[in-house]
Design an enzyme around this catalytic site. Sequence first.
Site, PDB file in Angstrom:
ATOM      1  N   CYS A 293      -2.541  78.077  -0.033  1.00  0.00           N
ATOM      2  CA  CYS A 293      -2.023  77.438  -1.247  1.00  0.00           C
ATOM      3  C   CYS A 293      -1.254  76.190  -0.828  1.00  0.00           C
ATOM      4  CB  CYS A 293      -1.163  78.415  -2.064  1.00  0.00           C
ATOM      5  SG  CYS A 293       0.317  78.999  -1.225  1.00  0.00           S
TER       6      CYS A 293
ATOM      7  N   ASP B 151      -0.044  77.796 -10.098  1.00  0.00           N
ATOM      8  CA  ASP B 151       1.180  77.723  -9.297  1.00  0.00           C
ATOM      9  C   ASP B 151       2.365  78.268 -10.102  1.00  0.00           C
ATOM     10  OD1 ASP B 151       3.376  76.968  -7.856  1.00  0.00           O
ATOM     11  OD2 ASP B 151       2.741  74.877  -7.588  1.00  0.00           O
TER      12      ASP B 151
ATOM     13  N   ARG C 283       1.692  81.944  -3.724  1.00  0.00           N
ATOM     14  CA  ARG C 283       0.358  82.503  -3.966  1.00  0.00           C
ATOM     15  C   ARG C 283      -0.350  83.026  -2.724  1.00  0.00           C
ATOM     16  NH1 ARG C 283      -1.677  77.237  -6.821  1.00  0.00           N
ATOM     17  NH2 ARG C 283      -0.173  76.472  -5.269  1.00  0.00           N
TER      18      ARG C 283
HETATM   19  P1  4NP Z   1       2.713  78.065  -3.561  1.00  0.00           P
HETATM   20  O1  4NP Z   1       3.832  77.572  -4.602  1.00  0.00           O
HETATM   21  O2  4NP Z   1       1.837  76.874  -3.275  1.00  0.00           O
HETATM   22  O3  4NP Z   1       2.004  79.138  -4.302  1.00  0.00           O
HETATM   23  O4  4NP Z   1       3.457  78.565  -2.320  1.00  0.00           O
HETATM   24  C1  4NP Z   1       4.637  76.465  -4.390  1.00  0.00           C
HETATM   25  C2  4NP Z   1       5.705  76.550  -3.528  1.00  0.00           C
HETATM   26  C3  4NP Z   1       6.546  75.457  -3.345  1.00  0.00           C
HETATM   27  C4  4NP Z   1       6.295  74.280  -4.025  1.00  0.00           C
HETATM   28  C5  4NP Z   1       5.219  74.195  -4.887  1.00  0.00           C
HETATM   29  C6  4NP Z   1       4.374  75.290  -5.060  1.00  0.00           C
HETATM   30  N1  4NP Z   1       7.164  73.182  -3.865  1.00  0.00           N
HETATM   31  O5  4NP Z   1       6.972  72.166  -4.545  1.00  0.00           O
HETATM   32  O6  4NP Z   1       8.098  73.241  -3.038  1.00  0.00           O
END
Ligand code: 4NP
Length: 156
Positions: free
Chosen positions: A8, A125, A14
């Site tokens: 991800c 997300d 995710r």
């Molecule tokens: P992930 O979610 O891609 O599912 O781990 C996110 C985690 C952090 C961020 C964005 C999405 N961020 O902008 O820091």
Amino acid sequence: MKKILFICLGNICRSPAAEAVYKAYLEKVGETAGLFVDSAGTSSFHEGNPADARMREHASKRGIDITSTSRGVRRDDFEEFDLLITMDNSNFNILSNKAIGDDQKKKIIPFCDFLESRSESEVPDPYYGGDQGFEDVLDILDDGMNKLHEKVKNLS
Ligand code: 4NP
């Protein structure tokens, strides 16, 4: 050894959830042998951090323990892993642009290709949203496990 990498953006919501849900699935069906499951992010922003506390809490209520530490995708991953399973279109496009040659490109598959009863084309997300987003991630992941595992079993 067959190796599966979930990907991800941040590797704190995710993909660590996907890694943990698939590991729990493998335990349940008694088929952990010969499989290595990991996760990574297209960004290294959260490198070294545990998964998001909200994601861990929602998973834990379903008996799923998320223990992985965030890391960015590495060049070697394209060679080392047999499948690179992406959570959304952005992850898919970033990985596809980094892949060298058809053999590496063919390893990249959107998680939502494995959904059985749901129709999402991406795992949304949950980072900036509320509780329901984390529940949705877990529900979507559950729905894709059977077909994903069929694919893994059919890897040559
Ligand atoms: P992930 O979610 O891609 O599912 O781990 C996110 C985690 C952090 C961020 C964005 C999405 N961020 O902008 O820091």
